[in-house]
Design a protein around this motif. Structure first.
Motif, PDB file in Angstrom:
ATOM      1  N   PHE A  95      57.870  33.937  79.858  1.00 16.61           N
ATOM      2  CA  PHE A  95      59.151  33.075  79.679  1.00 16.61           C
ATOM      3  C   PHE A  95      60.054  33.763  80.779  1.00 16.61           C
ATOM      4  CE2 PHE A  95      63.420  32.163  78.458  1.00 16.61           C
ATOM      5  CZ  PHE A  95      63.462  30.806  78.501  1.00 16.61           C
ATOM      6  N   ILE A  96      60.365  32.618  81.661  1.00 17.59           N
ATOM      7  CA  ILE A  96      61.402  32.972  82.663  1.00 17.59           C
ATOM      8  C   ILE A  96      62.709  32.092  82.791  1.00 17.59           C
ATOM      9  CG2 ILE A  96      61.485  33.415  85.284  1.00 17.59           C
ATOM     10  CD1 ILE A  96      58.769  34.121  85.281  1.00 17.59           C
ATOM     11  N   ASP A  97      63.634  32.595  82.541  1.00 21.92           N
ATOM     12  CA  ASP A  97      65.053  32.010  82.996  1.00 21.92           C
ATOM     13  C   ASP A  97      65.682  32.593  83.979  1.00 21.92           C
ATOM     14  OD1 ASP A  97      67.309  30.488  82.507  1.00 21.92           O
ATOM     15  OD2 ASP A  97      68.113  31.558  80.902  1.00 21.92           O
ATOM     16  N   SER A 136      67.525  36.574  86.915  1.00 24.30           N
ATOM     17  CA  SER A 136      66.008  36.218  86.169  1.00 24.30           C
ATOM     18  C   SER A 136      65.720  37.102  85.233  1.00 24.30           C
ATOM     19  CB  SER A 136      64.935  36.303  87.217  1.00 24.30           C
ATOM     20  OG  SER A 136      63.709  36.016  86.790  1.00 24.30           O
ATOM     21  N   GLY A 196      63.753  37.242  81.161  1.00 23.57           N
ATOM     22  CA  GLY A 196      62.417  36.869  80.488  1.00 23.57           C
ATOM     23  C   GLY A 196      61.965  37.766  79.617  1.00 23.57           C
ATOM     24  N   ARG A 255      59.782  27.801  84.107  1.00 25.65           N
ATOM     25  CA  ARG A 255      60.264  28.519  82.797  1.00 25.65           C
ATOM     26  C   ARG A 255      59.058  29.047  82.032  1.00 25.65           C
ATOM     27  NH1 ARG A 255      65.630  27.712  81.866  1.00 25.65           N
ATOM     28  NH2 ARG A 255      66.565  26.136  82.381  1.00 25.65           N
ATOM     29  N   HIS A 256      57.966  28.274  81.895  1.00 22.53           N
ATOM     30  CA  HIS A 256      56.927  28.798  81.198  1.00 22.53           C
ATOM     31  C   HIS A 256      55.520  28.954  82.098  1.00 22.53           C
ATOM     32  CE1 HIS A 256      59.295  27.852  77.700  1.00 22.53           C
ATOM     33  NE2 HIS A 256      59.571  26.784  78.321  1.00 22.53           N
TER      34      HIS A 256
END
Length: 704
Positions: free
Chosen positions: A584-586, A558, A560, A608-609
């Motif tokens: 924001f998380i990828d 993770s 972001g 993701r958002h």
């Protein structure tokens, strides 16, 4: 009413004594509280030992509790903080309400460590949180520290730490009552009395409602009905000095929680009681604290199988008695080692034990064919050392480590036939081997004041979490889908790093943090097959259901960015402020073996958002108005990223008018636009939503 804030100078408020951390300047304020003049530390009201310089290194957000919101919904304003389901404690299954941060989701157990006045709050059996047991009126604030590896707080903080702090209410009586849509009732009571040099606080809360139909319109059948709920809690807290230096803090809390999921055989019931006692010395050269606590929990839940046309339902599974207990103790000492150095040394112990008792394979709604019991116990013992150094006027360095010994003991699973041809015969009687090992936790970082307004910070950490008894031993069902437990699960381990900057002027506070986390051995529900069929650990799965098992994935990665901003617009109007935040998380799964099919996919339930914002205006007498908005991006229900939950945008509002100094009239609305917040979707495409638009009107009276 209390306002939400992001970061201020450090505020330390205790019931009878208050002191700054060493090396920080003590400044008075109009309320007689102690303010620590250190711009780099966020505001925090503490009930234990003061925060240290080292806390300025980590990305922390502080929010004040507001009696117009439940605790769980107030925490949702922190982007990146989420529960497994989007629905709240009025309609969600309580076993799905684990809390996490930074996209390390995919599991209903908490990956963030929640504490109330230093006591861990996760359910000792399942790791989820019983949110109806908390009354925001009795709490002052919450501090959310994103990022794992908390050295002093022990295992479980792999995604971060959420600290709740009790309020010092003084001599005060406050009563609130509100009536809302669908016959909703919210009521709370706060009683505070100063007894000599001590403080007694009693708080109580009650909520009920006819509820709404969770299944979206157009997909409902004759079995679907409103999901009613009824919840109550009571807490008693007494704080008193035992000497000039030592303070006693004692807490007792109990709650009850009844919910239905919107059709027959979906009821669940959750009870709990907690007790803790803590001694704190904040004023001696050798500051120290000692804490001991007890948790008692019991829940029962029924599962119904709904026909494809949703016109009939039958009982398929029932966990009729799941008792559990948690015991723990913690000690910390801070020896005097110089004005520029702060040293923390301590240790802790925690033990959990619990058993699930279940009936399944029903011939009809009242006749189970088999019964199952499963459970065990876990224990952790650990010690830690952490130091913070004021290396210069502008640089703070911190670092620490801990070592923990853990064990999983007395694990068992037993199945018995209940009806002919062999009633009482034992089908399965397994005793699982005891396991134990050691784990290391560490973290360190820096905070550098580049200018009077700009500071830079960075940190790196290691952390771990022991599987819960629920993950190890308890199977469960959601509709027709079934998930088996796994007694061979390994602990989760996280490693991460972050860099951030904070900018502060008289009007604007702004912070941005970039992070990377890798969660090794991440526990997830891995899909292994589809019905119809009989599968190990769960029994029969219907044609429209899937079969999964809890397994350790290779990892979840993770990365972001988190952004927080606050604007004080008091020059335009007294009490006016604006807040905005975004995450924001990828995140993606690294899987092999049985989990190879999910390799490269996004973890379940991770958007993701995530964004939130609010504008608030409040006067000194309590009158005011606020408007807040939340956005949650699209996320997946399942590990193979087939079942999608749409993004959602919601708006909440509040208006309050002080009729007198002691009486406030309040109106509130949740989900003003009646947005469809999708909380779950099954393999047939049946969608469950979170709470729809809800209006409230109420009164609040205060006597001081």
């Amino acid at each position: 009413m209390k306002k939400s804030v992001l970061a201020y100078p450090l505020l330390v408020s205790m019931a009878s004594v208050a002191v700054p951390a060493r090396g920080q300047e003590q400044v008075g304020n109009d309320e007689g509280q102690i303010v620590i003049a250190d711009r780099r530390l966020p505001e925090i009201v503490v009930t234990g030992l003061p925060v240290t310089r080292g806390d300025s290194v980590y990305n922390a957000t502080e929010i004040e509790m507001d009696s117009s919101q439940t605790v769980e919904n107030a925490l949702r304003d922190v982007p990146g903080l989420q529960q497994f389901r989007r629905s709240d404690a009025r309609s969600a299954n309580p076993t799905s309400q684990g809390v996490t941060l930074r996209g390390l989701g995919g599991n209903a157990s908490s990956r963030a460590l929640l504490m109330l006045d230093g006591v861990p709050q996760a359910d000792p059996f399942g790791g989820w949180v019983a949110w109806p047991g908390y009354d925001a009126l009795a709490l002052s604030n919450a501090r959310i520290t994103r990022g794992g590896g908390s050295v002093a707080d022990g295992q479980g903080a792999i995604a971060g730490t959420i600290e709740l702090f009790s309020d010092n209410v003084g001599d005060r009586i406050e009563l609130g009552a509100a009536y809302g849509s669908r016959n909703g009732v919210d009521a709370d009571l706060l009683f505070g009395r100063e007894l000599g040099q001590g403080q007694l606080t009693i708080s109580a809360n009650y909520a009920r409602g006819d509820g709404f139909i969770p299944i979206i319109e157009g997909q409902r059948g004759s079995v679907d009905r409103p999901a009613e709920y009824e919840q109550a809690g009571l807490a008693v807290r007494f704080v008193a000095p035992l000497s000039d230096n030592v303070e006693l803090q004692s807490n007792v809390r109990a709650f009850t929680d009844d919910r239905e999921r919107g059709f027959a055989f979906s009821e669940n019931h959750n009870d709990g009681a907690d007790a803790s006692i803590r001694l704190v010395d904040r004023t001696s050269d050798w500051q120290w604290s000692a804490l001991a606590y007890l948790q008692i929990r019991n829940f029962d839940v029924s599962f119904g199988g709904v026909a494809d046309d949703r016109n009939s339902v039958s009982r398929v599974f029932e966990q009729f008695n799941v008792p559990s207990t948690g015991l723990g103790a913690r000690f910390e000492v801070r020896p005097p080692v110089g004005d520029n150095v702060e040293l923390r040394i301590g240790g802790d112990w925690r033990r959990t034990e619990g058993t699930t008792n279940e009936n399944f394979f029903y011939l009809d709604d009242d006749t189970p064919q088999r019964s199952r019991s499963a459970g065990g116990s876990t224990a952790t013992y650990g010690g830690f050392v952490e130091a913070s150094l004021q290396a210069s006027d502008t640089l703070v360095l911190t670092g620490g480590g801990r070592i923990d010994f853990w064990s999983i003991d007395n694990g068992f699973r037993k199945e018995i036939e209940l009806i002919n041809p062999f009633p009482g015969s034992v089908r399965t009687d397994e005793m699982f081997a005891n396991r134990s090992d050691t784990e290391f936790t560490g973290r360190g970082g820096f905070a550098f004041a580049a200018t009077k307004k700009l500071s830079l910070r960075g940190a790196a950490y290691l952390g771990w979490r022991l599987p819960t008894l629920n993950e190890l031993f308890r199977p469960f069902r959601v509709g027709s889908d079934a998930t088996a437990a796994n007694e061979l699960l390994e602990p989760e381990r996280v490693k991460g790093a972050e860099l951030g900057l904070d900018w502060e002027s008289g009007v604007v506070k702004f912070g941005i943090t970039a992070f990377y986390n890798q969660l090794d051995n991440a526990i997830a529900n891995v899909t292994l097959g589809n019905g119809p069929g009989v599968f190990p650990g769960v029994g029969f799965v219907a044609a429209d259901g899937s079969y999964s098992q809890r397994q350790n994935l290779d990892a979840i990665e993770s990365r972001g960015i988190e952004i927080d901003a606050e604007f004080d617009l008091g020059e335009l109007a007294d009490g006016l402020s604006v807040r905005a935040a975004y995450a924001f998380i990828d995140a993606e799964v690294d899987g092999s073996g049985d989990a190879a099919a999910v390799d490269g996919f996004r973890p379940a339930q991770v958007p993701r958002h995530n964004a939130s914002g609010s504008i608030r205006w409040e006067t000194a007498n309590g009158s005011g108005a606020s408007l807040s908005a939340r956005y949650v991006g699209q996320q997946y229900e399942d590990d193979v990223n087939i079942l999608s939950l749409a993004d959602a945008f919601t708006i909440d509002g509040r208006m309050a008018l002080a009729v007198t100094d002691r009486l406030l009239v309040e109106t509130r609305v949740e989900n003003l636009l009646d947005a469809r917040v999708e909380a779950a979707v099954n393999s047939n495409g049946i969608i469950e939503r979170a709470f729809p638009r809800t209006f409230w009107v109420g009164l609040r009276a205060k006597i001081e």
